[in-house]
Design a protein around this motif. Structure first.
Motif, PDB file in Angstrom:
ATOM      1  N   THR A 168       0.874  -1.176   0.000  1.00  0.00           N
ATOM      2  CA  THR A 168       0.000   0.000   0.000  1.00  0.00           C
ATOM      3  C   THR A 168       0.906   1.220   0.000  1.00  0.00           C
ATOM      4  OG1 THR A 168      -1.694  -1.201   1.248  1.00  0.00           O
ATOM      5  CG2 THR A 168      -1.891   1.207   1.144  1.00  0.00           C
ATOM      6  N   ILE A 169       0.875   1.953  -1.134  1.00  0.00           N
ATOM      7  CA  ILE A 169       1.773   3.087  -1.322  1.00  0.00           C
ATOM      8  C   ILE A 169       0.953   4.284  -1.788  1.00  0.00           C
ATOM      9  CG2 ILE A 169       3.842   3.939  -2.508  1.00  0.00           C
ATOM     10  CD1 ILE A 169       4.552   0.943  -3.030  1.00  0.00           C
ATOM     11  N   GLU A 170       0.964   5.336  -1.002  1.00  0.00           N
ATOM     12  CA  GLU A 170       0.226   6.560  -1.346  1.00  0.00           C
ATOM     13  C   GLU A 170      -1.241   6.262  -1.682  1.00  0.00           C
ATOM     14  OE1 GLU A 170       2.256  10.082  -1.929  1.00  0.00           O
ATOM     15  OE2 GLU A 170       2.547   8.831  -0.159  1.00  0.00           O
ATOM     16  N   GLY A 171      -1.855   5.411  -0.892  1.00  0.00           N
ATOM     17  CA  GLY A 171      -3.271   5.106  -1.053  1.00  0.00           C
ATOM     18  C   GLY A 171      -3.604   4.126  -2.163  1.00  0.00           C
ATOM     19  N   LYS A 172      -2.607   3.596  -2.862  1.00  0.00           N
ATOM     20  CA  LYS A 172      -2.836   2.622  -3.928  1.00  0.00           C
ATOM     21  C   LYS A 172      -2.309   1.262  -3.498  1.00  0.00           C
ATOM     22  CE  LYS A 172      -2.593   5.991  -7.653  1.00  0.00           C
ATOM     23  NZ  LYS A 172      -1.828   6.475  -8.820  1.00  0.00           N
ATOM     24  N   ARG A 173      -3.027   0.233  -3.947  1.00  0.00           N
ATOM     25  CA  ARG A 173      -2.683  -1.136  -3.576  1.00  0.00           C
ATOM     26  C   ARG A 173      -2.065  -1.850  -4.769  1.00  0.00           C
ATOM     27  NH1 ARG A 173      -6.828  -5.495  -2.105  1.00  0.00           N
ATOM     28  NH2 ARG A 173      -5.494  -6.964  -1.012  1.00  0.00           N
ATOM     29  N   TYR A 174      -0.909  -2.490  -4.537  1.00  0.00           N
ATOM     30  CA  TYR A 174      -0.196  -3.218  -5.577  1.00  0.00           C
ATOM     31  C   TYR A 174      -0.004  -4.662  -5.140  1.00  0.00           C
ATOM     32  CZ  TYR A 174       1.178   1.549  -6.925  1.00  0.00           C
ATOM     33  OH  TYR A 174       1.171   2.875  -7.282  1.00  0.00           O
ATOM     34  N   GLY A 175      -0.127  -5.571  -6.079  1.00  0.00           N
ATOM     35  CA  GLY A 175       0.072  -6.985  -5.782  1.00  0.00           C
ATOM     36  C   GLY A 175      -0.191  -7.787  -7.037  1.00  0.00           C
ATOM     37  N   THR A 176      -0.738  -8.988  -6.851  1.00  0.00           N
ATOM     38  CA  THR A 176      -1.107  -9.842  -7.977  1.00  0.00           C
ATOM     39  C   THR A 176      -2.618  -9.791  -8.119  1.00  0.00           C
ATOM     40  OG1 THR A 176       0.763 -11.289  -7.489  1.00  0.00           O
ATOM     41  CG2 THR A 176      -0.946 -12.155  -8.947  1.00  0.00           C
ATOM     42  N   PRO A 177      -3.132  -9.095  -9.146  1.00  0.00           N
ATOM     43  CA  PRO A 177      -4.581  -8.965  -9.302  1.00  0.00           C
ATOM     44  C   PRO A 177      -5.255 -10.320  -9.506  1.00  0.00           C
ATOM     45  CG  PRO A 177      -3.409  -7.416 -10.722  1.00  0.00           C
ATOM     46  CD  PRO A 177      -2.389  -8.365 -10.176  1.00  0.00           C
ATOM     47  N   ASP A 178      -6.444 -10.459  -8.942  1.00  0.00           N
ATOM     48  CA  ASP A 178      -7.245 -11.669  -9.107  1.00  0.00           C
ATOM     49  C   ASP A 178      -8.391 -11.348 -10.039  1.00  0.00           C
ATOM     50  OD1 ASP A 178      -8.962 -13.851  -8.904  1.00  0.00           O
ATOM     51  OD2 ASP A 178      -8.625 -14.107  -6.759  1.00  0.00           O
ATOM     52  N   PRO A 179      -8.462 -11.999 -11.218  1.00  0.00           N
ATOM     53  CA  PRO A 179      -9.532 -11.693 -12.172  1.00  0.00           C
ATOM     54  C   PRO A 179     -10.930 -11.941 -11.607  1.00  0.00           C
ATOM     55  CG  PRO A 179      -8.207 -13.580 -12.917  1.00  0.00           C
ATOM     56  CD  PRO A 179      -7.539 -13.009 -11.711  1.00  0.00           C
ATOM     57  N   GLN A 180     -11.033 -12.763 -10.557  1.00  0.00           N
ATOM     58  CA  GLN A 180     -12.338 -13.014  -9.937  1.00  0.00           C
ATOM     59  C   GLN A 180     -12.782 -11.878  -9.020  1.00  0.00           C
ATOM     60  OE1 GLN A 180     -12.323 -16.849  -8.033  1.00  0.00           O
ATOM     61  NE2 GLN A 180     -11.903 -17.947  -9.935  1.00  0.00           N
ATOM     62  N   TRP A 181     -11.830 -10.961  -8.677  1.00  0.00           N
ATOM     63  CA  TRP A 181     -12.146  -9.841  -7.799  1.00  0.00           C
ATOM     64  C   TRP A 181     -11.683  -8.532  -8.428  1.00  0.00           C
ATOM     65  CZ3 TRP A 181     -15.132 -11.004  -3.708  1.00  0.00           C
ATOM     66  CH2 TRP A 181     -15.150 -12.338  -3.282  1.00  0.00           C
ATOM     67  N   PRO A 182     -12.215  -8.173  -9.604  1.00  0.00           N
ATOM     68  CA  PRO A 182     -11.743  -6.952 -10.273  1.00  0.00           C
ATOM     69  C   PRO A 182     -12.053  -5.678  -9.495  1.00  0.00           C
ATOM     70  CG  PRO A 182     -13.686  -7.840 -11.386  1.00  0.00           C
ATOM     71  CD  PRO A 182     -13.282  -8.847 -10.347  1.00  0.00           C
ATOM     72  N   GLU A 183     -13.048  -5.737  -8.627  1.00  0.00           N
ATOM     73  CA  GLU A 183     -13.416  -4.540  -7.870  1.00  0.00           C
ATOM     74  C   GLU A 183     -12.395  -4.214  -6.772  1.00  0.00           C
ATOM     75  OE1 GLU A 183     -15.383  -8.067  -5.920  1.00  0.00           O
ATOM     76  OE2 GLU A 183     -15.124  -7.354  -7.960  1.00  0.00           O
ATOM     77  N   ALA A 184     -11.434  -5.108  -6.555  1.00  0.00           N
ATOM     78  CA  ALA A 184     -10.439  -4.881  -5.512  1.00  0.00           C
ATOM     79  C   ALA A 184      -9.459  -3.771  -5.887  1.00  0.00           C
ATOM     80  CB  ALA A 184      -9.677  -6.170  -5.224  1.00  0.00           C
ATOM     81  N   ASP A 185      -9.446  -3.357  -7.154  1.00  0.00           N
ATOM     82  CA  ASP A 185      -8.551  -2.278  -7.608  1.00  0.00           C
ATOM     83  C   ASP A 185      -7.096  -2.535  -7.232  1.00  0.00           C
ATOM     84  OD1 ASP A 185     -10.533  -0.878  -8.871  1.00  0.00           O
ATOM     85  OD2 ASP A 185     -10.947   0.432  -7.182  1.00  0.00           O
ATOM     86  N   MET A 186      -6.671  -3.769  -7.442  1.00  0.00           N
ATOM     87  CA  MET A 186      -5.278  -4.141  -7.177  1.00  0.00           C
ATOM     88  C   MET A 186      -4.462  -3.883  -8.439  1.00  0.00           C
ATOM     89  SD  MET A 186      -3.161  -5.928  -4.967  1.00  0.00           S
ATOM     90  CE  MET A 186      -4.032  -7.211  -4.080  1.00  0.00           C
ATOM     91  N   LEU A 187      -3.459  -3.025  -8.336  1.00  0.00           N
ATOM     92  CA  LEU A 187      -2.583  -2.745  -9.463  1.00  0.00           C
ATOM     93  C   LEU A 187      -1.530  -3.850  -9.567  1.00  0.00           C
ATOM     94  CD1 LEU A 187      -2.107   1.079  -8.888  1.00  0.00           C
ATOM     95  CD2 LEU A 187      -3.535  -0.017 -10.618  1.00  0.00           C
ATOM     96  N   ASN A 188      -1.179  -4.214 -10.776  1.00  0.00           N
ATOM     97  CA  ASN A 188      -0.239  -5.303 -11.015  1.00  0.00           C
ATOM     98  C   ASN A 188       1.181  -4.883 -10.645  1.00  0.00           C
ATOM     99  OD1 ASN A 188       1.393  -7.367 -12.014  1.00  0.00           O
ATOM    100  ND2 ASN A 188       0.057  -7.745 -13.753  1.00  0.00           N
ATOM    101  N   GLU A 189       1.726  -5.503  -9.606  1.00  0.00           N
ATOM    102  CA  GLU A 189       3.048  -5.147  -9.096  1.00  0.00           C
ATOM    103  C   GLU A 189       4.166  -5.371 -10.111  1.00  0.00           C
ATOM    104  OE1 GLU A 189       3.553  -7.640  -5.689  1.00  0.00           O
ATOM    105  OE2 GLU A 189       3.889  -9.443  -6.879  1.00  0.00           O
ATOM    106  N   ARG A 190       3.925  -6.195 -11.107  1.00  0.00           N
ATOM    107  CA  ARG A 190       4.970  -6.469 -12.109  1.00  0.00           C
ATOM    108  C   ARG A 190       5.111  -5.338 -13.119  1.00  0.00           C
ATOM    109  NH1 ARG A 190       3.985 -12.884 -13.454  1.00  0.00           N
ATOM    110  NH2 ARG A 190       4.402 -13.638 -11.345  1.00  0.00           N
ATOM    111  N   ARG A 191       4.142  -4.447 -13.138  1.00  0.00           N
ATOM    112  CA  ARG A 191       4.168  -3.350 -14.113  1.00  0.00           C
ATOM    113  C   ARG A 191       4.776  -2.060 -13.570  1.00  0.00           C
ATOM    114  NH1 ARG A 191      -1.857  -3.792 -16.825  1.00  0.00           N
ATOM    115  NH2 ARG A 191      -1.565  -5.846 -17.774  1.00  0.00           N
ATOM    116  N   TYR A 192       5.106  -2.055 -12.295  1.00  0.00           N
ATOM    117  CA  TYR A 192       5.598  -0.825 -11.667  1.00  0.00           C
ATOM    118  C   TYR A 192       6.946  -1.075 -10.999  1.00  0.00           C
ATOM    119  CZ  TYR A 192       0.854   0.756 -12.402  1.00  0.00           C
ATOM    120  OH  TYR A 192      -0.338   1.083 -12.984  1.00  0.00           O
ATOM    121  N   THR A 193       7.857  -0.135 -11.184  1.00  0.00           N
ATOM    122  CA  THR A 193       9.159  -0.239 -10.525  1.00  0.00           C
ATOM    123  C   THR A 193       9.132   0.530  -9.202  1.00  0.00           C
ATOM    124  OG1 THR A 193      10.105   1.738 -11.543  1.00  0.00           O
ATOM    125  CG2 THR A 193      10.317  -0.349 -12.777  1.00  0.00           C
TER     126      THR A 193
END
Length: 198
Positions: free
Chosen positions: A67-92
């Motif tokens: 959780t960085i500056e109010g945004k959540r990064y991790g491994t998104p789950d396609p079954q829970w798209p409403e979780a607004d999880m950003l893909n950690e592999r796309r961000y340095t």
């Protein structure tokens, strides 16, 4: 009305411009369990997760998020798209910390609830051949065992091992496989684990 997070993939660089010195501290445990690591700004958050795992002593067998500056990064789950999880592999690390972020949260094993506060202690210049890869430079105290039951379970585990008359002493001794040193930390072993990631 909620807005979708920006999922545009940033441009990747191979050569780091900056090295972040991060202090990773496990919360809700005394005495302090911490690691100090150096990571280049080009490292993805997905790889930062692996570096933290290796430095701390976790086994990477459970889910995690940042959780960085109010945004959540991790491994998104396609079954829970409403979780607004950003893909950690796309961000340095450089993308999300930039020149101003001072602190963020890293959580591991949502069942046990291992929360880590990560403090950006310094932004260092790169010195080729010296600090351009991930490494652990300092640490204190042993990482709790996996699946011990979070901070309360860890405290119970330590109490049971310390006290031979404790009702759970034999069970915990057998479960862990012998004695456990809560003060034990090896900088060499932490870096050996990090090197295996490269």
């Amino acid at each position: 009305m909620s807005t979708k997070p920006n999922t545009k993939t940033p441009v990747r660089r191979n050569t780091p411009n900056c090295i972040y010195r991060l202090r990773v501290e496990l919360q809700h445990i005394a005495p302090t369990i911490r690691r100090r690591i150096l990571v280049p700004d080009t490292l993805t958050l997905g790889k930062l997760d692996r570096v933290i795992q290796a430095a701390m002593g976790w086994n990477n067998t459970h889910l995690h998020d940042f959780t960085i500056e109010g945004k959540r990064y991790g491994t998104p789950d396609p079954q829970w798209p409403e979780a607004d999880m950003l893909n950690e592999r796309r961000y340095t690390v450089g993308d999300v910390l930039g020149p101003t972020v001072q602190q963020f949260r890293y959580s591991y094993d949502f069942g046990d609830g291992w929360d880590h506060t990560v403090v950006v202690e310094q932004r260092l210049v790169t010195v080729e051949g010296k600090n351009t890869w991930p490494m652990c430079i300092d640490g204190e105290n042993a990482c709790p065992p996996e699946d011990v039951g979070g901070p309360p379970g860890y405290m119970d585990f330590l109490e049971a091992l310390r006290n031979p008359t404790h009702a759970q002493h034999e069970d915990m001794w057998t479960w862990w496989g012998g004695p456990f040193d809560p003060l034990g930390f090896s900088l060499n072993e932490a870096n050996k684990a990090i090197r295996k990631l490269r």
